[in-house]
Design a protein around this motif. Structure first.
Motif, PDB file in Angstrom:
ATOM      1  N   SER A   3      20.251 -84.836  49.272  1.00 53.58           N
ATOM      2  CA  SER A   3      19.989 -85.303  50.056  1.00 53.58           C
ATOM      3  C   SER A   3      18.162 -84.492  50.687  1.00 53.58           C
ATOM      4  CB  SER A   3      21.180 -84.596  51.414  1.00 53.58           C
ATOM      5  OG  SER A   3      20.344 -84.913  52.254  1.00 53.58           O
ATOM      6  N   GLY A   4      17.649 -85.069  51.157  1.00 54.28           N
ATOM      7  CA  GLY A   4      16.469 -84.416  51.533  1.00 54.28           C
ATOM      8  C   GLY A   4      15.003 -84.159  50.352  1.00 54.28           C
ATOM      9  N   ALA A   5      14.806 -83.444  50.332  1.00 56.95           N
ATOM     10  CA  ALA A   5      13.991 -83.500  49.369  1.00 56.95           C
ATOM     11  C   ALA A   5      14.431 -83.062  47.553  1.00 56.95           C
ATOM     12  CB  ALA A   5      12.995 -82.055  49.475  1.00 56.95           C
ATOM     13  N   ALA A   6      15.636 -82.725  48.078  1.00 55.69           N
ATOM     14  CA  ALA A   6      16.261 -82.904  46.093  1.00 55.69           C
ATOM     15  C   ALA A   6      16.818 -84.510  45.771  1.00 55.69           C
ATOM     16  CB  ALA A   6      17.529 -82.506  46.040  1.00 55.69           C
ATOM     17  N   TYR A   7      16.643 -85.310  46.790  1.00 55.86           N
ATOM     18  CA  TYR A   7      16.944 -87.039  46.336  1.00 55.86           C
ATOM     19  C   TYR A   7      15.663 -87.615  46.518  1.00 55.86           C
ATOM     20  CZ  TYR A   7      19.208 -91.343  47.737  1.00 55.86           C
ATOM     21  OH  TYR A   7      19.602 -92.985  47.824  1.00 55.86           O
ATOM     22  N   ARG A   8      15.232 -87.249  47.351  1.00 53.92           N
ATOM     23  CA  ARG A   8      13.525 -87.577  46.982  1.00 53.92           C
ATOM     24  C   ARG A   8      13.005 -87.218  45.595  1.00 53.92           C
ATOM     25  NH1 ARG A   8      12.751 -86.356  52.585  1.00 53.92           N
ATOM     26  NH2 ARG A   8      11.771 -84.156  51.816  1.00 53.92           N
ATOM     27  N   GLN A   9      13.272 -86.835  44.734  1.00 52.71           N
ATOM     28  CA  GLN A   9      12.078 -86.002  44.119  1.00 52.71           C
ATOM     29  C   GLN A   9      13.511 -86.731  42.481  1.00 52.71           C
ATOM     30  OE1 GLN A   9       9.843 -83.597  43.172  1.00 52.71           O
ATOM     31  NE2 GLN A   9      10.259 -85.023  41.199  1.00 52.71           N
ATOM     32  N   ALA A  10      14.313 -86.612  42.923  1.00 54.69           N
ATOM     33  CA  ALA A  10      15.409 -87.525  42.327  1.00 54.69           C
ATOM     34  C   ALA A  10      14.793 -88.564  41.439  1.00 54.69           C
ATOM     35  CB  ALA A  10      17.083 -87.633  42.060  1.00 54.69           C
ATOM     36  N   VAL A  11      14.617 -89.270  42.823  1.00 59.58           N
ATOM     37  CA  VAL A  11      14.489 -91.094  42.892  1.00 59.58           C
ATOM     38  C   VAL A  11      13.445 -91.063  41.753  1.00 59.58           C
ATOM     39  CG1 VAL A  11      13.278 -92.858  44.012  1.00 59.58           C
ATOM     40  CG2 VAL A  11      15.342 -91.320  44.904  1.00 59.58           C
ATOM     41  N   GLN A  12      12.459 -90.025  42.413  1.00 63.03           N
ATOM     42  CA  GLN A  12      10.918 -90.097  41.749  1.00 63.03           C
ATOM     43  C   GLN A  12      11.259 -90.428  40.309  1.00 63.03           C
ATOM     44  OE1 GLN A  12       7.836 -87.147  43.664  1.00 63.03           O
ATOM     45  NE2 GLN A  12       6.309 -88.272  42.611  1.00 63.03           N
ATOM     46  N   ASP A  13      11.849 -88.717  40.087  1.00 62.78           N
ATOM     47  CA  ASP A  13      12.179 -88.618  38.488  1.00 62.78           C
ATOM     48  C   ASP A  13      12.436 -89.843  37.590  1.00 62.78           C
ATOM     49  OD1 ASP A  13      11.670 -86.168  38.567  1.00 62.78           O
ATOM     50  OD2 ASP A  13      13.579 -85.551  39.206  1.00 62.78           O
ATOM     51  N   TYR A  14      13.534 -90.937  38.582  1.00 65.96           N
ATOM     52  CA  TYR A  14      14.133 -91.863  38.172  1.00 65.96           C
ATOM     53  C   TYR A  14      12.986 -92.637  37.782  1.00 65.96           C
ATOM     54  CZ  TYR A  14      17.616 -95.566  35.987  1.00 65.96           C
ATOM     55  OH  TYR A  14      18.035 -96.714  35.656  1.00 65.96           O
ATOM     56  N   VAL A  15      12.376 -93.243  38.945  1.00 66.28           N
ATOM     57  CA  VAL A  15      11.175 -93.759  38.639  1.00 66.28           C
ATOM     58  C   VAL A  15       9.644 -93.464  37.470  1.00 66.28           C
ATOM     59  CG1 VAL A  15       8.674 -95.040  40.689  1.00 66.28           C
ATOM     60  CG2 VAL A  15      11.495 -95.129  41.097  1.00 66.28           C
ATOM     61  N   ASN A  16       9.535 -92.506  37.411  1.00 70.63           N
ATOM     62  CA  ASN A  16       8.428 -91.761  36.774  1.00 70.63           C
ATOM     63  C   ASN A  16       8.970 -92.748  35.351  1.00 70.63           C
ATOM     64  OD1 ASN A  16       6.536 -91.054  38.227  1.00 70.63           O
ATOM     65  ND2 ASN A  16       7.451 -89.034  38.077  1.00 70.63           N
ATOM     66  N   LEU A  17      10.422 -92.452  34.884  1.00 73.19           N
ATOM     67  CA  LEU A  17      11.767 -92.540  33.663  1.00 73.19           C
ATOM     68  C   LEU A  17      11.041 -94.306  33.630  1.00 73.19           C
ATOM     69  CD1 LEU A  17      12.789 -91.499  31.381  1.00 73.19           C
ATOM     70  CD2 LEU A  17      14.884 -91.528  32.331  1.00 73.19           C
ATOM     71  N   LEU A  18      11.710 -94.952  34.438  1.00 72.74           N
ATOM     72  CA  LEU A  18      11.341 -96.824  34.231  1.00 72.74           C
ATOM     73  C   LEU A  18       9.580 -96.437  33.549  1.00 72.74           C
ATOM     74  CD1 LEU A  18      13.904 -97.514  36.650  1.00 72.74           C
ATOM     75  CD2 LEU A  18      14.727 -97.714  34.287  1.00 72.74           C
ATOM     76  N   VAL A  19       8.936 -96.017  34.639  1.00 79.43           N
ATOM     77  CA  VAL A  19       7.996 -96.422  34.507  1.00 79.43           C
ATOM     78  C   VAL A  19       7.327 -96.703  32.825  1.00 79.43           C
ATOM     79  CG1 VAL A  19       5.063 -97.002  34.840  1.00 79.43           C
ATOM     80  CG2 VAL A  19       7.687 -96.722  36.794  1.00 79.43           C
ATOM     81  N   ALA A  20       7.710 -94.882  32.668  1.00 77.57           N
ATOM     82  CA  ALA A  20       6.724 -94.254  31.086  1.00 77.57           C
ATOM     83  C   ALA A  20       7.394 -95.560  30.304  1.00 77.57           C
ATOM     84  CB  ALA A  20       7.223 -93.179  31.034  1.00 77.57           C
ATOM     85  N   ASN A  21       8.686 -95.854  30.500  1.00 74.14           N
ATOM     86  CA  ASN A  21      10.207 -96.670  29.191  1.00 74.14           C
ATOM     87  C   ASN A  21       9.163 -98.057  29.302  1.00 74.14           C
ATOM     88  OD1 ASN A  21      11.358 -95.634  27.716  1.00 74.14           O
ATOM     89  ND2 ASN A  21      11.335 -94.629  29.413  1.00 74.14           N
TER      90      ASN A  21
END
Length: 374
Positions: A117-135
């Protein structure tokens, strides 16, 4: 809407803006030789890259981010690491639609222990977005589960918490959610925003007032049969654009995103011109034939970019999606299979049996089509 509620939404939005600043980190490296996903914008009725090349969203949905957190089961349903993304790339996936939960993003008290939840959730979303974009994969972030008690016709649950699909987004949290998401990802036009999964305000009127349902869809407020204040799509478009984000936005139609007949008539205003349409098509929907695609989807696709964000069938085969994909290919329309999760495809559409990308019988149809495309 009361002044007290407006004040609460404003405070939540301001908090999210503060938290989001500084979140961006260097992107992870993608697969060797893979270029990052392209920044996109609208040109006429087509999506195009920065150099003007036409682009379609072709890929899969990734479910989990909408339900695991609110059920106290962590963050995702299955892995979201490089190996899992490499498996998607082996299918020639170019876009992944990621379901999200507004209360988990905002970190409300409704998220139970055990749920990210909260900041940890937002960071997890951002991490996955970054991984997808990098690929080289364009992420489509979509608001899937939302707050609001709805117990009328076709209700998914009686819980006001964001524990199921609701007929429309809510004023309590949805504008703050999109303010936060847009603030986090503005400046990265490879990321796309799907503002709400499957609207169904028409079911709240027992299908008796379609014009009223479309007005609710666009304008929100007090909508017949819905017991909470609705955030219409014009409100959510405004929330995104107020952050300065120019990312492409998707809007689904009525009847669980299967009815697009008055989408153009009620299309919200967007100062950037980067608004697009999204539909869902399954073998158990009303609009499920080529003649209906021609009559209902075709006119929308002739005016604005259209993506069929969910395609599927409930028989674990691909006899239904094959002609649908052929129709979409012929009309330059993208499509995304539901879903890249290892569920039993006999009880609902699921593309894979494991996260190395082994397809189900249903998934085999989508994989064959995607890998054959240039």
């Amino acid at each position: 809407m009361s002044d007290r509620v407006l004040s609460r939404v404003a405070r939540a939005a301001a908090l999210l803006v503060t938290v989001a600043v500084g979140l961006f980190a260097p992107r992870p490296a993608g697969a060797a030789g893979t270029a990052p996903a392209a920044a996109l914008h609208v040109s006429g009725n087509r999506l195009v890259t920065a150099d003007g090349a036409a682009f379609r969203f072709l890929g899969v949905n990734r479910s989990g981010g909408e339900f695991s957190c609110i059920q106290g089961k962590g963050m995702w349903d299955g892995p979201v690491d490089q190996a899992s993304v490499t498996a998607m790339r082996s299918w020639n996936v170019r876009a992944v639609r990621v379901g999200l939960n507004e209360e988990c993003w905002l970190g409300t008290a409704d998220v139970p222990a055990g749920g990210v939840s909260g900041a940890a959730y937002r960071q997890a979303v951002q991490d996955y977005v970054n991984l997808l974009v990098a690929n080289g994969i364009n992420p489509i972030l979509e608001l899937h589960w939302t707050w609001g008690r709805y117990t009328s016709f076709s209700s998914g649950c009686g819980d006001e918490k964001a524990t199921c699909q609701k007929p429309m987004p809510d004023m309590k949290y949805a504008p703050a959610f999109w303010t936060g998401v847009a603030t986090t990802f503005k400046g990265d036009d490879a990321v796309v925003f799907d503002l709400f999964n499957e609207p169904y305000p028409d079911w709240a009127t027992l299908m008796l007032d379609k014009p009223g349902a479309w007005r609710c869809w666009r304008d929100g407020g007090s909508c017949f049969g819905i017991g909470y204040s609705v955030a219409g799509f014009q409100t959510l478009v405004n929330a995104v654009r107020a952050t300065g984000a120019t990312n492409v936005i998707q809007l689904s139609g009525l009847r669980y995103a299967n009815d697009m007949r008055q989408w153009l008539q009620y299309e919200p205003a967007d100062p950037t011109g980067n608004l697009t349409a999204a539909a869902h098509v399954y073998n158990f929907n009303d609009c499920k034939s080529v003649s209906c695609y021609d009559a209902e989807l075709g006119p929308v696709a002739a005016a604005v970019p259209l993506t069929i964000n969910e395609i599927g069938e409930n028989d674990c085969g691909h006899g239904f999606i094959d002609p649908l994909m052929t129709w979409a290919d012929t009309h330059g329309i993208g499509y995304l299979g539901w879903t890249w999760n290892t569920w039993d495809c006999k009880s609902g559409p699921a593309l894979i049996t494991d996260y190395t990308g082994t397809p189900t019988a249903f998934g085999a149809g989508l994989k064959s089509r995607l890998t054959a495309l240039p």
